[in-house]
Design a protein around this motif. Structure first.
Motif, PDB file in Angstrom:
ATOM      1  N   GLY A 127     -19.830  37.363  43.901  1.00 50.08           N
ATOM      2  CA  GLY A 127     -19.051  38.298  43.107  1.00 50.08           C
ATOM      3  C   GLY A 127     -19.785  39.558  42.738  1.00 50.08           C
ATOM      4  N   ILE A 128     -18.990  40.544  42.334  1.00 50.63           N
ATOM      5  CA  ILE A 128     -19.496  41.800  41.791  1.00 50.63           C
ATOM      6  C   ILE A 128     -18.813  42.027  40.448  1.00 50.63           C
ATOM      7  N   HIS A 129     -19.488  42.739  39.570  1.00 51.50           N
ATOM      8  CA  HIS A 129     -19.054  42.823  38.175  1.00 51.50           C
ATOM      9  C   HIS A 129     -19.388  44.200  37.620  1.00 51.50           C
ATOM     10  N   ASN A 130     -18.413  44.840  37.024  1.00 53.58           N
ATOM     11  CA  ASN A 130     -18.607  46.077  36.272  1.00 53.58           C
ATOM     12  C   ASN A 130     -18.402  45.747  34.805  1.00 53.58           C
ATOM     13  N   GLY A 131     -19.434  45.969  34.006  1.00 55.38           N
ATOM     14  CA  GLY A 131     -19.335  45.681  32.583  1.00 55.38           C
ATOM     15  C   GLY A 131     -20.603  45.040  32.066  1.00 55.38           C
ATOM     16  N   VAL A 132     -20.540  44.580  30.830  1.00 60.10           N
ATOM     17  CA  VAL A 132     -21.675  43.922  30.189  1.00 60.10           C
ATOM     18  C   VAL A 132     -21.160  42.698  29.440  1.00 60.10           C
ATOM     19  N   ARG A 171     -25.042  49.935  25.150  1.00 63.48           N
ATOM     20  CA  ARG A 171     -24.217  49.463  26.264  1.00 63.48           C
ATOM     21  C   ARG A 171     -23.508  48.164  25.899  1.00 63.48           C
ATOM     22  N   ARG A 172     -24.222  47.276  25.185  1.00 66.72           N
ATOM     23  CA  ARG A 172     -23.569  46.033  24.754  1.00 66.72           C
ATOM     24  C   ARG A 172     -22.440  46.318  23.772  1.00 66.72           C
ATOM     25  N   ASN A 173     -22.671  47.263  22.868  1.00 64.29           N
ATOM     26  CA  ASN A 173     -21.616  47.596  21.907  1.00 64.29           C
ATOM     27  C   ASN A 173     -20.439  48.313  22.567  1.00 64.29           C
ATOM     28  N   GLN A 174     -20.713  49.143  23.561  1.00 68.61           N
ATOM     29  CA  GLN A 174     -19.615  49.730  24.333  1.00 68.61           C
ATOM     30  C   GLN A 174     -18.760  48.630  24.942  1.00 68.61           C
ATOM     31  N   ALA A 175     -19.435  47.644  25.530  1.00 69.13           N
ATOM     32  CA  ALA A 175     -18.714  46.554  26.190  1.00 69.13           C
ATOM     33  C   ALA A 175     -17.903  45.738  25.188  1.00 69.13           C
ATOM     34  N   ARG A 176     -18.494  45.465  24.023  1.00 66.44           N
ATOM     35  CA  ARG A 176     -17.778  44.693  23.002  1.00 66.44           C
ATOM     36  C   ARG A 176     -16.482  45.390  22.586  1.00 66.44           C
ATOM     37  N   VAL A 177     -16.584  46.673  22.299  1.00 64.69           N
ATOM     38  CA  VAL A 177     -15.422  47.397  21.775  1.00 64.69           C
ATOM     39  C   VAL A 177     -14.365  47.586  22.856  1.00 64.69           C
ATOM     40  N   CYS A 178     -14.783  48.045  24.045  1.00 67.15           N
ATOM     41  CA  CYS A 178     -13.812  48.255  25.125  1.00 67.15           C
ATOM     42  C   CYS A 178     -13.181  46.932  25.568  1.00 67.15           C
TER      43      CYS A 178
END
Length: 691
Positions: free
Chosen positions: A119-124, A420-427
């Protein structure tokens, strides 16, 4: 925090290998804007799944012989020796912006092979450490968070769940953002899924090919190519909405759409085309040698830390040479500050005269109502760093203003992993798409080091902003992405007086008196006279310190253009709504489990990897930081007493050892030499002898 894309070819489709290769190369190059630190490709044939990856940008990987070899035979014709070639059925690609795990170690790069899935993954995945503990039976082979995602997915499948139910169970465990594309060794199926909506698909006119990418604009650029136009029309690109998955049968491109919610599907029919024999999965990537780095030079010694704390303690002791406003905390080392007979600074007196400049929520609603799209289509672009104010702002404009945002971040190499982790959490929680533009991070960090080495030869408070010049392209890309996505409104979650005041002293140390009215009119507001003064100051600094004349000069010039020449027609959220620290922090902590930094009690600037060092420079050489000016404004507004503000800012100005060591590590500079030079630089104050 990456770019993913793919091409799926229906059985018996009539496409040449050159045509498919051109599509894959184009998608690879277009996706590189989202990550340049590593890249990889999956080829799925009727007999095997092949993985190729390297710690190289896509533009370099596609030049390799291994990449070319994947496209050497025709799809429909026999090879020259009479053997029938393996028929390519799918190509999935990944351009990596590093979050978890060093890219030099190829096992941390994508695609990821895990227990029969690739697999490939975009995000955190922000809670990956917690998930590894929750699933201890899943063997960990790398530091990349994608591994635990695929591991949980396959665990549920091995427990008897269908692919759809396994995906649902997996996403219920995740905290963060995840747009994924997965192939399996035991089924003729591809999986696409996203909890942010960062996936777009397009099917060819005859239904023989499906392509997907992380951004709509990437697909539209591909579809504009002359060689593609005969096979695809430009209309009806399909958006894979947040909270949605597609299960695609490779043989006929039949798509089964499903939601990622917790409700499992009962009596799910079996997937057509399940493999009776497992496909062979092979990784043909070259082995990469990991460079050996002496990281001891990035670690602050106990002696250095002790000296840093001594300076901090002295500046808050009764021996401090810094005089402050008797009403707020404004120090006498602030450029262009004046005090009256009562010891009150000119900034306090100006605030008493004019009062608050808050425009109010009614004025905000009047503006945004002109852009709001009731259809649910994107109607606002929001600059989103994952910091305190932008995290709250994204929640506010989504929930209270009922807008439909697209978020944007320019990652120039100094965005922290915490951000980056907080961006991922909120989005991930709000189901909001994020567009990422990644700089050439290695080059950006080299530019920072070159400028800092020049600065250390002749420390100058006026030249500190040159260390942050590389991030100002943010404004340029903001305009560009707005145009690409046909969005008229774009919002910065700035505008609070306490934050904007920091620009006063940064320009002030260049001899530029950016008066308060000018500073509060716009984030980038500066008169023509002051623009010329700033240019002259930099020219003089370059001539007297030639070390600044290096490869970064183009970054610096573009930073000036982006900051002071590009039109500033942004809406600043906190010019309209009150900035309430308790409400903001409680909201983002409660709604998103927003993560705090471990080396400071401050919640501001933890998204910026340069903040710890530039604030240490200002504090040590001038006796104050942007935190002082921020808290000064809160005192004027009656939100804090002077004593409360002084106690808070003392804590916020404490040296941040961990963040300074991280900064030294990523730009490859000796941390102790850096701090020693700052500590011995000429100061705007003078300690009594025998301190």
């Amino acid at each position: 925090m990456c770019g993913i894309f793919g091409v799926i070819i229906r059985e018996n489709a009539q496409f040449s290998s050159q045509f498919i290769r051109d599509i894959v190369k184009t998608l690879f190059l277009l996706s590189e804007s989202r990550g340049k630190e590593a890249s990889g490709l999956i080829e799925r044939t009727d007999k095997s799944i092949i993985v190729l990856k390297a710690p190289l940008p896509a533009s370099e990987l596609i030049k390799s012989r291994q990449f070319s070899n994947l496209f050497t035979s025709s799809i429909t014709e026999k090879s020259g020796d009479g053997k029938v070639p393996e028929i390519p059925r799918a190509f999935f690609g990944h351009s990596r912006l590093v979050t978890n795990g060093r890219s030099e170690l190829n096992s941390n790069n994508q695609p990821v092979i895990k227990n029969g899935s690739v697999g490939i993954h975009n995000g955190v995945i922000a809670n990956d450490e917690k998930l590894w503990k929750e699933f201890p039976h899943i063997e960990k082979n790398s530091d990349v968070d994608t591994e635990i995602l695929l591991g949980i997915l396959q665990f549920h499948r091995n427990q008897g769940s269908s692919i759809i139910n396994a995906v649902k169970k997996t996403y219920q465990k995740l905290e963060g953002s995840a747009s994924i594309a997965v192939l399996f060794d035991d089924t003729d199926t591809a999986l696409l899924a996203t909890n942010t909506g960062s996936l777009y698909t397009k099917v060819s006119l005859n239904g023989d090919m499906l392509i997907f990418a992380s951004e709509q604009f990437i697909l539209k650029q591909l579809l504009d190519k002359t060689s593609i136009k005969n096979h695809f029309d430009r209309t009806s690109v399909t958006h894979v909405r947040a909270g949605t998955g597609f299960l695609i049968t490779l043989s006929n491109l039949k798509i089964q759409e499903f939601d990622l919610g917790p409700d499992l599907i009962r009596d799910e029919p079996p997937i057509a085309g399940n493999n009776t024999v497992r496909l062979n999965i092979s990784d043909i990537s070259s082995q990469q040698k990991i460079p050996v780095t002496d990281e001891t030079k990035y670690r602050l010694t106990d002696e250095t830390k002790k000296e840093m704390l001594e300076i901090w303690e002295l500046l808050y002791s009764d021996k401090t040479p810094i005089k402050r406003c008797t009403k707020c905390l404004m120090p006498d080392t602030m450029p262009f500050v004046t005090f009256d007979d009562e010891g009150v600074c000119n900034y306090c007196r100006e605030y008493e005269r004019r009062g608050s400049i808050l425009k109010g929520e009614d004025a905000l609603e009047k503006i945004v109502s002109r852009y709001r799209r009731n259809s649910g289509e994107t109607d606002v672009l929001l600059g989103f760093s994952g910091g305190r104010d932008s995290s709250y702002g994204l929640q506010y404009i989504t929930k209270k203003l009922n807008l439909h945002p697209l978020t944007f971040i320019y990652d120039w190499g100094m965005v922290t992993d915490l951000a980056r982790r907080n961006q991922a959490r909120v989005c991930g929680k709000l189901g909001i798409e994020q567009i990422i533009v990644s700089a050439d991070i290695k080059r950006k960090r080299e530019n920072i080091r070159k400028n800092l080495e020049a600065w250390l030869k002749k420390p100058d408070l006026g030249m500190v902003p040159i260390l942050m010049a590389g991030d100002k392209e943010f404004y340029h890309y903001f305009h560009k992405i707005r145009k690409q996505n046909n969005i008229q409104l774009f919002i910065f979650c700035g505008g609070y007086e306490g934050e904007e005041a920091s620009g006063l002293f940064k320009l002030g140390f260049c001899g530029v008196n950016r008066n308060e009215a000018e500073a509060l009119s716009k984030m980038t507001g500066i008169s023509l006279k002051n623009k010329l003064k700033l240019i002259l100051y930099y020219i003089k600094s370059y001539l007297t310190n030639p070390g600044y004349i290096n490869d970064s000069i183009f970054d610096t010039l573009f930073a000036y253009y982006s900051s002071y020449i590009l039109p500033d027609d942004y809406l600043y959220l906190f010019e309209y709504i009150p900035w309430d620290e308790n409400e903001i922090v409680q909201t983002i902590r409660g709604e998103f489990n927003w993560e705090l930094e471990t080396d400071t009690q401050a919640t501001w600037r933890t998204d910026d990897g340069t903040a710890a060092i530039y604030n240490y420079i200002y504090f040590t050489m001038a006796g104050f930081t942007e935190f002082d000016l921020f808290r000064c404004q809160q005192v004027r507004e009656g939100k804090l007493t002077r004593d409360e503000a002084l106690e808070i800012v003392k804590t916020e100005n404490q040296p941040r050892f961990k963040s300074i060591e991280w900064y030294a590590g990523v730009i490859d500079l000796d941390a102790n030499h850096l701090i020693s030079t700052i500590n011995r630089a000429q100061k705007k104050y003078q300690f009594p002898k025998g301190r």
